[in-house]
Each structure stands twice: as structure tokens, then as C-alpha cells.
Design an enzyme around this catalytic site. Structure first.
Site, mmCIF file in Angstrom:
data_model
loop_
_atom_site.group_PDB
_atom_site.id
_atom_site.type_symbol
_atom_site.label_atom_id
_atom_site.label_comp_id
_atom_site.label_asym_id
_atom_site.label_seq_id
_atom_site.Cartn_x
_atom_site.Cartn_y
_atom_site.Cartn_z
ATOM 1 N N LYS A 53 -4.929 5.040 -5.543
ATOM 2 C CA LYS A 53 -4.953 3.832 -6.366
ATOM 3 C C LYS A 53 -6.017 2.869 -5.849
ATOM 4 C CE LYS A 53 -0.060 4.303 -7.612
ATOM 5 N NZ LYS A 53 1.333 3.907 -7.362
ATOM 6 N N GLN A 97 5.088 0.334 -3.571
ATOM 7 C CA GLN A 97 5.181 1.776 -3.823
ATOM 8 C C GLN A 97 6.616 2.267 -3.595
ATOM 9 O OE1 GLN A 97 2.709 3.661 -5.084
ATOM 10 N NE2 GLN A 97 3.912 5.547 -5.037
ATOM 11 N N ASP A 120 3.594 -2.811 -12.461
ATOM 12 C CA ASP A 120 4.362 -1.597 -12.751
ATOM 13 C C ASP A 120 5.239 -1.726 -13.989
ATOM 14 O OD1 ASP A 120 3.918 0.427 -10.908
ATOM 15 O OD2 ASP A 120 5.241 -0.470 -9.403
#
Ligand code: GUN
Length: 287
Positions: A53, A97, A120
């Protein structure tokens, strides 16, 4: 018949090009898009995902901010870090994460993320807006799956979609997204999981199968209707080798199928970048 491949790398590269242009435009107005990543512990795949990422960010002109806490970090240390990301105006959006190491309260941490910075789309408020048919930021993997199929001219309208898995990051928000009353969506969605009776028979009735279980090879050719579209979105590993939810023989009966590598994964990462640039645009004022 051998299925055609849904090439996530190809479609993701086009989205990344758009992101790069939008990030450049923001830069010309004095704003550098900032995306934060928080990794807790030493889970190998999670560390690699975060690395990828951050590499994606560098590629498209997004500045990345990263913190790696040890698995032993306390809930309070993680909460303090999240609050510091909330307060840092250079970070327009960020993610923690998942999965967090055992002992951490994932729901509690996701709830601490400022909803406007939730890249997210997993904050309860953003999931709630999706459930109310007024989506704001979309979870990256569900959005990536829709974009991938759309790029190949495959719409969901009126089709029976069977989703395997009801997890927070894929199955559950994907079901909400696909059932929205919008052109290209409007699907008839069935969610199946490990406790579903006659799972194979239900999957066989699907026009589109999307597997998000992380159980390698769970979807086999015998479960798939001839000509169905089949998407593998779950991941698992044998050592460092990435495994698909789809058995290889699925390609013999499907019309379209994702490859083991380069299907949904790159799309998820591209949608993350898109969400990041949109979060920055929202702060800078669109235009
Ligand atoms: N781990 C696996 N998928 C995801 C995701 O979409 N977001 C975050 N934050 N962690 C993940």
C-alpha cells in the site's frame, strides 16, 4: 470452455492513473494527499500488504505516514496513536491494518477512527450509511470487485449473486453494496457461510459467485453453474504462496474468473488510493 480472466492488474492500473492525476491536481492547489497506515504486530501477510500500500502511494504521488507498533503495545498506546492520526492535518485518511493481534479490541479501535478519515469505510458510521442506502466511503474490496466487473461490462442488475463469507471487510459490506437500488447494482444477494446447509446447491444457482472465505479451493467446478462469473476475494497462504478460494478447475465452467494473483488484490489497493484522494479532496474542497 476456458473462462476469460478478470485482470485486476490492468483495471487497477487505469484507476491508479486517475488517482495520480487527481493527486497532482490537488498538489497544484497546495495540498499533498496524505494516507496513514498503522500496523500492529508482526503478521507476515499484513506487513506485506502495508508495504504494498505504501509503495502504491509513492507511485501515485500520495504521501504515506506509517507507524508500526509491537504486538505487545497496549490498547491505550494504540488508541493514543489513532487519536494522533485523527489530529494530524497532513493525514487526510488512514487505516489500521486488520487483523489486530489477539487481545486487541478491533471494533473499539475502528470506532475511534474519525469517520471522515476512515479510508477503509469500516467505521460503524460509514457502514451504517451504506446500510441506509446512502453510502459515503465504500470498503475497498467490495468497491474493487464492483469496479473490476464493471470494467468488463458485467453488471449485477437482477442477477443472483452468492457471496461466500460474511466478514467485516468483504462479505458483509459487499452484500449491502450489491443490493443497493442503483444501476449496475440491484442484485439479488445470498450470503452463505460455514454453517449454511446445502451450500454447494445454493452456489450452483448463482449467476455470479464471490468467495471471501480464506479457505483455499473452497469453490470447485462442480459447484458452479456453467457460464457463471466467479470471483475469488479470500486470501490464505501456504508459506509465502498466496492461495485462492477458487479451485483451478473453476475456469473450466465459468465464463469469467479472477486469476490466483492479480485479480481482486490490486483492485482493493486501487480503491484504497481512490478513497484516499477523495478524502483529501473533501478537505481541500472539490474542483
Ligand atoms: N485486512 C484485510 N483486509 C483489510 C482491509 O480492507 N482493511 C484493513 N484495514 N485491513 C485489512
Amino acid at each position: 470452455m476456458e473462462a476469460e480472466l478478470l485482470d485486476g492488474n490492468l483495471i487497477a492500473s487505469r484507476i491508479k492513473e486517475q488517482v495520480r492525476e487527481r493527486a497532482l491536481h490537488l498538489r497544484s492547489r497546495g495540498a499533498t494527499v496524505g494516507l496513514g497506515t498503522i500496523l500492529v504486530g508482526d503478521d507476515g501477510p499484513s506487513a506485506r500488504y502495508v508495504e504494498m500500500k505504501r509503495a502504491d502511494c509513492a507511485e501515485v504521488g500520495i504521501e504515506s505516514f506509517h507507524t508500526h507498533l509491537p504486538a505487545s503495545a497496549s490498547e491505550q498506546e494504540l488508541a493514543d496513536l489513532v487519536q494522533s492520526y485523527n489530529a494530524d492535518s497532513r493525514i487526510h485518511s488512514y487505516l489500521v491494518q486488520l487483523p489486530l493481534p489477539p487481545g486487541h479490541d478491533e471494533d473499539g479501535i475502528l470506532t475511534l477512527v474519525k469517520p471522515e478519515k476512515d479510508v477503509d469505510g469500516l467505521h460503524p458510521m460509514n457502514l451504517g450509511y451504506l446500510a441506509m442506502s446512502r453510502p459515503r466511503v465504500l470498503p475497498c474490496t467490495p468497491a474493487g470487485i464492483v469496479e473490476l466487473l464493471r470494467a468488463y461490462g458485467i453488471g449485477f442488475d437482477g442477477k443472483h449473486v452468492v457471496i461466500l463469507g460474511r466478514g467485516l471487510t468483504i462479505g458483509r459490506p459487499l452484500a449491502l453494496l450489491l443490493a443497493l437500488n442503483r444501476p449496475g447494482l440491484n442484485a439479488a444477494v445470498t450470503v452463505v457461510h460455514s454453517r449454511t446447509r446445502d451450500l454447494a446447491a445454493i452456489v450452483k444457482s448463482a449467476d455470479i459467485v464471490i468467495s471471501a472465505t480464506g479457505a483455499p479451493g473452497i469453490v470447485t467446478a462442480s459447484m458452479v453453474k456453467r457460464g457463471a462469473v466467479v470471483v475469488g476475494a479470500g486470501t490464505s497462504f501456504a508459506g509465502r504462496k498466496l492461495l485462492s478460494d477458487l479451485a483451478d478447475d473453476v475456469a473450466e465452467v465459468a465464463s469469467w474468473v479472477t486469476p490466483r494473483i492479480g485479480g481482486v488484490g490490486p483492485m482493493t489497493r486501487a480503491m484504497l488510493l481512490l478513497n484516499a484522494v477523495m478524502a483529501a479532496e473533501a478537505v481541500a474542497g472539490a474542483g
